[in-house]
Design a protein around this motif. Structure first.
Motif, PDB file in Angstrom:
ATOM      1  N   LYS A  90      43.190  40.602  40.843  1.00 50.23           N
ATOM      2  CA  LYS A  90      42.112  40.081  41.677  1.00 50.23           C
ATOM      3  C   LYS A  90      41.018  41.132  41.883  1.00 50.23           C
ATOM      4  N   VAL A  91      41.413  42.363  42.111  1.00 53.36           N
ATOM      5  CA  VAL A  91      40.445  43.447  42.290  1.00 53.36           C
ATOM      6  C   VAL A  91      39.642  43.646  41.012  1.00 53.36           C
ATOM      7  N   LEU A  92      40.311  43.615  39.884  1.00 58.01           N
ATOM      8  CA  LEU A  92      39.633  43.762  38.603  1.00 58.01           C
ATOM      9  C   LEU A  92      38.631  42.624  38.401  1.00 58.01           C
ATOM     10  N   ILE A  94      37.081  40.929  40.756  1.00 59.24           N
ATOM     11  CA  ILE A  94      35.961  41.126  41.695  1.00 59.24           C
ATOM     12  C   ILE A  94      35.002  42.182  41.155  1.00 59.24           C
ATOM     13  N   TYR A  95      35.518  43.298  40.688  1.00 60.93           N
ATOM     14  CA  TYR A  95      34.657  44.375  40.197  1.00 60.93           C
ATOM     15  C   TYR A  95      33.984  44.017  38.866  1.00 60.93           C
ATOM     16  N   SER A  96      34.636  43.225  38.059  1.00 62.26           N
ATOM     17  CA  SER A  96      34.015  42.855  36.798  1.00 62.26           C
ATOM     18  C   SER A  96      32.847  41.882  37.025  1.00 62.26           C
ATOM     19  N   LYS A  97      32.872  41.065  38.068  1.00 58.80           N
ATOM     20  CA  LYS A  97      31.759  40.173  38.407  1.00 58.80           C
ATOM     21  C   LYS A  97      30.563  40.974  38.896  1.00 58.80           C
ATOM     22  N   ASP A  98      30.844  42.025  39.689  1.00 55.93           N
ATOM     23  CA  ASP A  98      29.757  42.869  40.214  1.00 55.93           C
ATOM     24  C   ASP A  98      29.066  43.661  39.107  1.00 55.93           C
ATOM     25  N   ALA A  99      29.764  44.001  38.058  1.00 55.61           N
ATOM     26  CA  ALA A  99      29.214  44.806  36.965  1.00 55.61           C
ATOM     27  C   ALA A  99      28.216  43.998  36.130  1.00 55.61           C
ATOM     28  N   ARG A 100      28.318  42.697  36.135  1.00 60.19           N
ATOM     29  CA  ARG A 100      27.448  41.858  35.303  1.00 60.19           C
ATOM     30  C   ARG A 100      26.141  41.749  35.910  1.00 60.19           C
TER      31      ARG A 100
END
Length: 100
Positions: A90-92, A94-100
């Motif tokens: 879940k953390v991965l 969340i952070y992968s959405k922010d990177a886009r």
């Protein structure tokens, strides 16, 4: 209304079974003499036969045989590791959405 259950010690159970197995008395007679519920002696005999060793029979008060205790410990550890893995996923996400 709660019913209080009698608890019998391991030694009491083994002694009761010994009385029956020595052929001194029938199962019903032993149960009546000791004041235990009808059919309880049969249940204790089956439990003793299922146990691999006499020491593993009648663990009592939530105490498990060592093999079952180890299995339960491994199952709890497995469940904890699965939770940690799910959290990391879940953390991965969340952070992968922010990177886009």
């Amino acid at each position: 209304m709660s019913v209080k259950r009698k608890r019998y010690s391991k030694q009491f159970k083994l002694d009761a079974l010994q009385m029956y197995e020595n052929g001194e008395k029938t199962m019903v007679q032993v149960e009546r003499e000791l004041g235990i519920t009808s059919g309880l002696l049969c249940k204790w005999r089956d439990e003793l036969q299922k146990a691999k060793d006499q020491a593993d029979a009648f663990p009592g008060n939530g105490n498990l045989p060592e093999s079952e205790m180890r299995l339960r410990q491994l199952e709890m550890e497995n469940a904890q590791l699965r939770q940690e893995k799910d959290i990391l996923k879940k953390v991965l996400g969340i952070y992968s959405k922010d990177a886009r």
